[in-house]
Design an enzyme around this catalytic site. Structure first.
Site, PDB file in Angstrom:
ATOM      1  N   GLY A  24     -22.462   7.411 -17.183  1.00  0.00           N
ATOM      2  CA  GLY A  24     -22.010   6.113 -17.685  1.00  0.00           C
ATOM      3  C   GLY A  24     -22.975   5.501 -18.687  1.00  0.00           C
ATOM      4  O   GLY A  24     -22.565   5.038 -19.760  1.00  0.00           O
TER       5      GLY A  24
ATOM      6  N   HIS B 284     -25.894  20.830   1.377  1.00  0.00           N
ATOM      7  CA  HIS B 284     -27.238  21.271   1.000  1.00  0.00           C
ATOM      8  C   HIS B 284     -28.014  21.665   2.251  1.00  0.00           C
ATOM      9  O   HIS B 284     -28.047  20.915   3.214  1.00  0.00           O
ATOM     10  CB  HIS B 284     -27.944  20.121   0.273  1.00  0.00           C
ATOM     11  CG  HIS B 284     -29.135  20.542  -0.499  1.00  0.00           C
ATOM     12  ND1 HIS B 284     -30.293  20.929   0.127  1.00  0.00           N
ATOM     13  CD2 HIS B 284     -29.364  20.657  -1.825  1.00  0.00           C
ATOM     14  CE1 HIS B 284     -31.182  21.255  -0.798  1.00  0.00           C
ATOM     15  NE2 HIS B 284     -30.643  21.099  -1.988  1.00  0.00           N
TER      16      HIS B 284
ATOM     17  N   ARG C 294     -26.938  27.986  -1.606  1.00  0.00           N
ATOM     18  CA  ARG C 294     -26.832  26.839  -0.707  1.00  0.00           C
ATOM     19  C   ARG C 294     -25.734  27.009   0.342  1.00  0.00           C
ATOM     20  O   ARG C 294     -25.947  26.739   1.518  1.00  0.00           O
ATOM     21  CB  ARG C 294     -26.539  25.578  -1.522  1.00  0.00           C
ATOM     22  CG  ARG C 294     -27.715  25.134  -2.341  1.00  0.00           C
ATOM     23  CD  ARG C 294     -27.351  23.968  -3.218  1.00  0.00           C
ATOM     24  NE  ARG C 294     -28.534  23.532  -3.966  1.00  0.00           N
ATOM     25  CZ  ARG C 294     -28.530  22.559  -4.858  1.00  0.00           C
ATOM     26  NH1 ARG C 294     -27.416  21.917  -5.133  1.00  0.00           N
ATOM     27  NH2 ARG C 294     -29.633  22.226  -5.480  1.00  0.00           N
TER      28      ARG C 294
ATOM     29  N   HIS D 264     -24.026  16.709   0.019  1.00  0.00           N
ATOM     30  CA  HIS D 264     -24.955  16.426  -1.052  1.00  0.00           C
ATOM     31  C   HIS D 264     -24.237  16.115  -2.368  1.00  0.00           C
ATOM     32  O   HIS D 264     -24.651  15.262  -3.133  1.00  0.00           O
ATOM     33  CB  HIS D 264     -25.842  17.655  -1.204  1.00  0.00           C
ATOM     34  CG  HIS D 264     -26.710  17.664  -2.393  1.00  0.00           C
ATOM     35  ND1 HIS D 264     -27.563  16.635  -2.659  1.00  0.00           N
ATOM     36  CD2 HIS D 264     -26.870  18.563  -3.386  1.00  0.00           C
ATOM     37  CE1 HIS D 264     -28.218  16.904  -3.776  1.00  0.00           C
ATOM     38  NE2 HIS D 264     -27.808  18.045  -4.236  1.00  0.00           N
TER      39      HIS D 264
ATOM     40  N   GLU E 188     -20.050  13.382 -12.112  1.00  0.00           N
ATOM     41  CA  GLU E 188     -19.611  13.857 -10.804  1.00  0.00           C
ATOM     42  C   GLU E 188     -18.200  13.346 -10.481  1.00  0.00           C
ATOM     43  O   GLU E 188     -17.498  13.935  -9.647  1.00  0.00           O
ATOM     44  CB  GLU E 188     -20.605  13.424  -9.706  1.00  0.00           C
ATOM     45  CG  GLU E 188     -20.398  14.140  -8.381  1.00  0.00           C
ATOM     46  CD  GLU E 188     -21.360  13.701  -7.274  1.00  0.00           C
ATOM     47  OE1 GLU E 188     -22.331  12.984  -7.573  1.00  0.00           O
ATOM     48  OE2 GLU E 188     -21.125  14.068  -6.113  1.00  0.00           O
TER      49      GLU E 188
ATOM     50  N   LEU F 266     -27.347  16.948 -13.227  1.00  0.00           N
ATOM     51  CA  LEU F 266     -27.906  16.068 -14.252  1.00  0.00           C
ATOM     52  C   LEU F 266     -27.441  16.533 -15.621  1.00  0.00           C
ATOM     53  O   LEU F 266     -27.091  15.740 -16.495  1.00  0.00           O
ATOM     54  CB  LEU F 266     -29.434  16.087 -14.173  1.00  0.00           C
ATOM     55  CG  LEU F 266     -30.047  15.718 -12.819  1.00  0.00           C
ATOM     56  CD1 LEU F 266     -31.567  15.764 -12.888  1.00  0.00           C
ATOM     57  CD2 LEU F 266     -29.594  14.333 -12.395  1.00  0.00           C
TER      58      LEU F 266
END
Lengths: 253, 255, 643
Positions: free
Chosen positions: C44, C265, C336, C407, C431, C447
């Site tokens: 955002g 996770h 994971r 997670h 996300e 990220l």
């Protein structure tokens, strides 16, 4: 554990507040401080009473939301720890805990223990950035930065904007916060072009918000959950005086 | 960008004023103490009275003394401004507040400063005002330059026209206001001695914070020099100098 | 009917070609367009700043007191970029390939390739903003290998890469706020989407301080509102993270894609009691040197749980290093999903440790012996400290206890290649959308995606839509605004009328337990059918027995929570539908009925190589499944194996 809590309750910014005492038992030493308050709140809601308002979010010590004055210390008794990471094992059964909001004219109370810290945002609006737009920037490795400078800048950049420095300072001064921001950019090559204007603009805004002045008591450093150093304040002073007295801001015509 | 008045009305500017005036006052302390050490000389006040005359009549020193007076005033007035501003920054006080991480004196500079200001006012009215415009006694010293022996005679106002110091037939004659006597008399009063000692204690606490704090304000926190500054702040300005000054009233009281 | 608008052409040229094909908005006209950005985390803040720089009028909203508090801030590990600064063979294609494979072949090739392509620009951009990435003594950027990747492509900033990147985006946003091109609304929560003729034209918000319900109009609305992991109640998400904005948009026509893809996770600190409010993640780098084990027998595990013996008392022969045993070649470094599922299996067998029995050991004794305590401390000191702070146990002396926790959510609003949802003018970034991670996300990619969407995708794609609709002002007096506002007010009144006996938090906890139990690390059809009924019953009970105290016109945390939990309950049901529909195991979605003889996830590429995009059909109505077929032209679908 049994605890007596003296909590500041204040309906809104304009209302006057007062301390209300709550007794709580069945507190587990493994609870975080905020989880202890969650339990108190759940009990209040069950009784159709308004829960205690406090700011919190990540509960990992990084978002900087939580902000409680616990027994006269911002974030409570544990060093380098935010309220959300403080656990009840730091207290003893039978303790009385006084919980207050951060107090500063620049942090008006929103409700109960939550305060409005937008003044810290406004200081950054004034100059807490490098004026670079998206795109058209050089390759990341074109700027080499000595590791010691990068590390020092990083130390300043770890500030989480919680405001504990303001809360701790007897003058409600925000200089540790502002200086950490000024320092990060003053140190890095990317920040050089606007270095002096930035220091001036941020200090000016800081003063406009009504924060007190720094008298070098260094309580901010002792209470900062991220252990930001007061050397940042010294650096900001240098930057500011340099900007005010030594920099010529006009091209000669 | 901004003019000087803007600079000095900012929190940082005010801090700078406190710092510069404070450091100037610190430097004065060294001069004052060094000169006043002549009080301890067993010469019936000859050296001290010569020094007093020099300090009040040598033009460059006079200029500096006016700087000094204004520094005291500016330091006090800005301290007041800053205190008011800082109080305004926290209108609702905490019910509980720890001082964790700070030394007591750093949080009580205002109280310590006020004690010092009262002291300075009283000190100046007893000596500085008396010396300039009050009824200071006069004295004549006759020193035999061959033997080094001095004869001290108190003289009346009619025998004194102005400060003189000359040599006649191997005798050095000095006529001067006898501030030394004034000092010796005053310091026989126990309450004054107590007040002076208390004030020096306040100065010690004021400077243990003030001296290093001034360098922090200047931004001089180089890790190489910081320990030196702290050392000087503690050992010179908050131990040696206050002890030196406090020793004077005690010396005369017990003499 | 689902058109993903993936451009034609070779994979490497799709994005460049597409950028050229997109319509441009005349620079003089840009200021005539209003764009709403909801949420100011990585996606955002970067989008708001970049769009404002282009000249659009941006209104940005967040429910925090400051944009800097968004949960992007908590990301620890790092951000991937195909810079190949280490000369170790990395490339855009390799990053693309690793991400597609890591996502278990359930993501779009074109999107993932674009993500890998712009990853290099992100690092340049962040460094230019003054983000203090880790550096080497020569002054250049440092990299590390992360999450089992074969190349070192992860850029990091100690253990707080998320905070530093967010502060970078936030600083760019601050600059625009100062210039007046972004109007920032803090402590404002989006409660509904306003559509006119099926197009997104604005939002309805509640001011969290005053309770004012406001409408805001715009030519386009960007949802950058994060994931829905808090549907599980306990997760590593922040307390306020929620699905409300996305869910309300879903109810206004945006399809929800793959909601059952959630990431668990493996290295989180276990739950310590019923009071637990959230879980804390520790970087998975711990598995580089820690060995995962449980006692071999249930009896020994029981003694541990009762506190009769300690981990140290268990002889080497009585320990089961189950990851090393089952996966000799990858050992403790399996992905994971595999690590998490195996920890669950061990605990389900009754071999879990800790008071609750819901934990396995992560043991550093061997590493400390081999490397010495100072070397281990240098690598993991901050994580060990964090663990000690929370658990009051010293991980240098006794093994850490870990357990998997929710997670990240790979599912989210369906978007096309332009990041537009099925509602024209409504976009989803970061996300909040479903687009790039398939069924499992690789470490250090979240990220990357958030910033890619915000800095380098949306500034191009939104212009295409805006140029199409033209700069005529949106009519803020259109009845749709008043109607939507009224609907929001009605819903708030319904919440405030709830004066039952059970707190909203209790419902949230119940929901979380239910979803975790039946739609968590492993699922099966029987349980899912049961869970659906339980969730429906919970919803009915919520609307009868919940307690919401206070009024609208004040700060009211009960009311805020009630709205979010009500939406989570509805989303929970859809997650179950989605999990039930997907008769295969892939990535984070493990269906017990579909596993290899060795107990590994078994994909069904013939029948399930599609994106499940769910369409809201009305309150209490079953949602309609729309399928977007995934087409793989460049990579070959293989079974993941870590044996």
């Amino acid at each position: 554990m049994n605890l007596t809590l003296k909590v500041w309750r204040q309906k809104n910014r304009k209302a006057s507040g007062k301390f209300v005492t709550y007794k709580t038992d069945d507190v587990s030493p493994d609870m975080s401080f905020l989880e202890m308050l969650d339990v108190v709140n759940e009990g209040l809601v069950k009784k159709q009473e308004e829960p205690i308002q406090f700011d919190h979010d990540c509960r990992e010590g990084i978002c900087g939301s939580c902000a409680l004055m616990i027994n006269g210390q911002p974030h409570g008794p544990k060093k380098a720890t935010t309220t959300c990471q403080l656990h009840m094992r730091s207290f003893n059964t039978g303790d009385t805990i006084v919980i207050e909001p951060w107090r500063s004219v620049a942090f008006p109370v929103v409700k109960d223990l939550a305060v409005d810290r937008s003044s810290l945002d406004r200081i950054q609006h004034a100059g807490g950035y490098v004026s670079v737009g998206t795109g058209g920037v050089p390759d990341a490795n074109e700027i080499a930065i000595p590791k010691v400078i990068a590390d020092e800048a990083f130390n300043s950049a770890t500030c989480i904007q919680c405001g504990a420095c303001v809360a701790a300072c007897k003058n409600a001064s925000a200089m540790l916060f502002v200086s950490a921001k000024v320092s990060q950019y003053a140190l890095l090559p990317q920040g050089q072009t606007e270095r002096y204007e930035r220091a001036q603009a941020m200090v000016l805004q800081m003063d406009e918000e009504g924060f007190g002045g720094c008298t070098n008591t260094y309580q901010c450093e002792a209470e900062c959950p991220k252990e930001i150093k007061v050397t940042n304040i010294a650096r900001m002073n240098r930057e500011y005086f340099n900007a005010e007295f030594l920099q010529d801001k006009k091209a000669h015509v | 960008m901004s003019n000087f008045s803007n600079t000095f009305s900012s929190t940082l500017g005010k801090k700078l004023i406190m710092c510069l005036t404070g450091l100037f006052l610190c430097s004065f302390l060294i001069v004052h103490l060094t000169g006043n050490l002549s009080l301890f000389k067993n010469d019936e006040g000859l050296a001290f009275n010569q020094y007093a005359h020099f300090m009040t009549n040598f033009t460059p020193i006079k200029v500096v003394s006016y700087l000094l007076y204004s520094s005291i005033i500016i330091h006090s007035v800005f301290a007041l401004f800053i205190t008011i501003q800082n109080k305004k920054a926290r209108p609702v006080a905490y019910a509980q507040k720890s001082g964790n991480g700070s030394i007591w004196s750093s949080r009580n500079m205002g109280v310590l400063g006020t004690i010092l200001l009262l002291f300075i006012v009283s000190h100046m009215s007893s000596f500085w005002y008396e010396y300039h415009w009050g009824e200071t006694p006069y004295v004549k010293y006759e020193t035999d330059l061959n033997t080094g022996k001095t004869i001290t005679t108190e003289i009346s106002a009619s025998d004194y026209i102005e400060y003189v110091s000359y040599v006649n037939n191997g005798i050095e004659i000095t006529k001067s206001k006898n501030l030394y006597k004034e000092v010796a008399t005053e310091f026989k009063e126990w309450y004054l001695v107590a007040f002076y000692v208390l004030a020096m204690l306040a100065m010690s606490f004021h400077l243990v914070h003030g001296f290093q704090s001034a360098f922090q304000t200047l931004g001089w926190d180089h890790s190489k020099y910081k320990p030196l500054i702290n050392f000087i702040g503690v050992w010179v300005f908050s131990i040696l100098i206050p002890i030196g000054f406090a020793a004077m009233p005690l010396y005369f009281f017990f003499k | 009917m689902l058109n993903s608008k993936i451009p034609a052409g070779s994979l490497a040229e799709k994005w460049s070609k597409h950028k050229f094909d997109l319509k441009l908005v005349n620079p003089a006209n840009k200021r005539k367009y209003d764009i709403i950005v909801v949420g100011t985390g990585l996606a955002g803040a970067s989008a708001a700043a970049s769009l404002a720089e282009l000249g659009y009028n941006v209104k940005a909203f967040c429910f925090h007191d400051s944009p800097r508090r968004a949960h992007s801030i908590a990301a620890q590990g790092g951000i991937n970029a195909a810079k190949n600064y280490r000369n170790d063979g990395d490339s855009v294609y390799r990053l693309f390939y690793d991400t597609i494979k890591g996502g278990d072949y359930r993501a779009r090739e074109a999107n993932v390739y674009r993500l890998a392509e712009v990853s290099v620009n992100i690092i340049d951009q962040c460094v230019a903003q003054g983000v203090p990435f880790a550096r080497e003594y020569g002054g250049l950027l440092d990299n590390r290998s992360f999450g089992g990747a074969q190349v070192s492509r992860t850029f990091y900033a100690r253990g707080q890469t998320g905070q530093q990147l967010l502060l970078g985006a936030y600083s760019a946003l601050n600059r625009q706020i100062n210039l007046g091109t972004v109007k920032m609304y803090t402590r404002s929560e989006m409660l509904d989407l306003v559509t006119i003729d099926g197009q997104a034209k604005g939002i309805v918000t509640r001011n969290l301080i005053t309770g004012d319900i406001d409408t805001h109009s715009a030519h386009a609305v960007l949802l950058c509102t994060g994931g829905y992991g808090n549907v599980f109640y306990l997760s590593t998400n922040a307390m306020y993270s929620n699905v409300t904005a996305a869910w309300r948009a879903h109810k206004r026509g945006a399809f929800m894609a793959n909601p059952c893809y959630t990431q668990i996770h493996p290295t989180c600190i276990p739950v310590s009691g019923d009071h637990q409010s959230k879980l804390t993640l520790m970087s998975e780098s711990l598995r580089n040197d820690g060995r995962v084990w449980v006692p071999k027998t249930v009896e020994t595990a029981e003694k541990i749980r009762k506190g009769e013996i300690k981990a140290k008392d268990i002889a080497e022969a009585d320990r089961d290093y189950f990851l090393e045993r089952k996966y000799p070649s990858f050992g403790n470094l399996v992905p994971r999903d595999v690590a998490s599922r195996n920890a669950k299996i061990a605990c389900d067998e009754g071999r879990g440790v800790g008071k609750s029995g819901l934990a396995v050991y992560l043991d550093f004794a061997d590493s400390i012996k081999r490397l010495g305590q100072p070397a281990v401390a240098a690598k993991y000191g901050n994580l060990f400290d964090m663990y000690a702070q929370i658990t009051d146990e010293n991980p240098y002396e006794s093994p850490m206890r870990i357990y998997p926790a929710v997670h990240y959510t790979m599912g989210g609003l369906w978007v096309d290649y332009n990041l537009m949802t099925t509602v024209p003018g409504l976009y989803a970034l970061g996300e909040a959308n479903f687009s790039d991670h398939g069924a499992n996300r690789l470490g250090a990619s979240a990220l990357m995606q958030g910033l890619a969407d915000g800095y380098f995708v949306i500034p191009y794609t939104v212009g295409d839509y805006l140029a199409t609709i033209g700069p005529a002002p949106v009519d803020a007096n259109h009845p749709a605004f008043a109607e939507t506002k009224k609907a929001v007010q009605n819903q708030i009144d319904k919440f405030l009328a709830l004066k039952g006996t059970k707190t909203v938090d209790e419902y949230h906890r119940d929901l979380g337990k239910l979803i975790w139990e039946y739609c968590g690390m492993s699922r099966n059809a029987v349980d899912l059918v049961k869970a659906k009924q339980l969730v429906q019953a919970l919803k009915v009970d919520f609307w009868k027995n919940a307690i919401v105290v206070g009024a609208n016109e004040e700060v009211n945390q009960c009311l805020e929570k009630a709205g979010r939990v009500a939406d989570f309950i509805e989303l929970g049901e859809l997650m179950i539908d989605d999990a039930l529909d997907r008769n295969e195991s892939c990535g984070g979605h493990f269906r017990e009925e579909y596993q290899t003889p060795e107990g590994e996830a078994l994909r069904n590429d013939d029948d399930y190589t599609y994106v499940a995009a769910w369409e809201f059909m009305g309150e209490n109505m079953p949602e309609k499944l729309n399928k977007e077929q995934l087409i793989f032209e460049n990579v070959k679908l293989t079974q993941r194996s870590y044996k």
